[in-house]
Design an enzyme around this catalytic site. Structure first.
Site, short mmCIF file in Angstrom:
data_model
loop_
_atom_site.label_atom_id
_atom_site.label_comp_id
_atom_site.label_asym_id
_atom_site.label_seq_id
_atom_site.Cartn_x
_atom_site.Cartn_y
_atom_site.Cartn_z
N MET A 1 44.60 40.57 44.75
CA MET A 1 44.91 39.99 46.05
C MET A 1 44.45 38.53 46.08
SD MET A 1 43.69 43.06 48.61
CE MET A 1 42.12 43.32 47.77
N GLY B 1 40.09 37.04 48.91
CA GLY B 1 40.49 37.07 47.51
C GLY B 1 39.74 38.12 46.71
N SER B 2 40.43 39.08 46.11
CA SER B 2 39.74 40.19 45.47
C SER B 2 40.72 41.05 44.67
CB SER B 2 39.04 41.04 46.55
OG SER B 2 39.90 41.20 47.67
N ARG B 3 40.31 42.29 44.38
CA ARG B 3 41.13 43.17 43.55
C ARG B 3 40.82 44.62 43.88
NH1 ARG B 3 40.84 42.86 36.95
NH2 ARG B 3 40.99 45.09 36.51
#
Length: 219
Positions: A99, A187-189
């Site tokens: 993301m 912002g990440s995953r």
């Protein structure tokens, strides 16, 4: 098992806290230096937009694994579940969704089932698109047990900018497919682990939508 998903405001409550701070600071700054105040107001609107939480058309099918995150499929492989779960299991199929700051960051349950375990682990804040982020970064792992006993693991991974992983649920809670269970800031995953025999319905590079896009089909 059945349970309705309550509708929520388009902006997640987490967003209003940050937006209020940015707005007040911008208003005060406008009396000192207008260009900086304008930037602050733009940041206020961006914050509200970042924390948007739109409704989704969720496919209710217990055999489907739907995406837990908006973003792009960055990795499909086989991997062991996070070590902190201490699960006595072989490798599982893993589908990872990255993301960026422009994606919706509210995460949703990929299947219908019970939140069997929630385990948080501190770590680094490497770029979430890197393979090693799954092992090195700060993360929160959710183990979901379906009616058939299948274990699905969803791991929220903090990224380079992200500094906080939020959970909306508690252990043993029943999750409807597509239900909101958490959020990662900025912002990440998200990595989703499933049985190896699950039939993949996506490929690396695909753009996916949380609660709607089909990642795999369970046997």
């Amino acid at each position: 098992m059945s349970k309705s998903i309550k509708k929520r405001p388009f902006i997640h409550p987490e967003g209003w806290k940050f937006a209020t701070i940015f707005f007040i600071v911008s208003a005060l700054t406008s009396m000192l230096w207008l260009p900086l105040a304008i930037f602050g107001f733009l940041l206020t609107f961006f914050t509200l937009w970042f924390f948007r939480d739109p409704e989704r058309n969720i496919p209710q099918d217990q055999n489907l694994v739907i995406s837990s995150a908006d973003g792009k499929v960055c990795l499909i492989d086989e991997a062991y579940p996070p070590e902190e779960l201490s699960m006595d299991t072989a490798k599982m199929k893993r589908i990872c969704v990255f993301m960026n700051v422009f994606n919706v960051h509210v995460n949703r349950s990929p299947v219908l089932g019970q939140a069997e375990r929630i385990v948080y682990k501190k770590g680094k804040f490497l770029n979430a698109s890197l393979d090693k982020a799954s092992d090195k970064n700060e993360r929160s792992s959710l183990v979901i047990s379906t009616e058939s006993g299948t274990k699905i693991i969803v791991v929220q991974i903090a990224g380079l900018i992200a500094r906080r992983i939020l959970s909306f649920i508690s252990q043993d809670q029943l999750l409807v497919q597509g239900e909101r269970f958490g959020l990662i800031r900025f912002g990440s995953r998200v990595d989703i682990y499933m049985p190896l025999d699950a039939e993949t319905k996506c490929k690396v590079g695909d753009k996916v939508t949380a609660g709607e896009s089909i990642l795999a089909l369970l046997k």
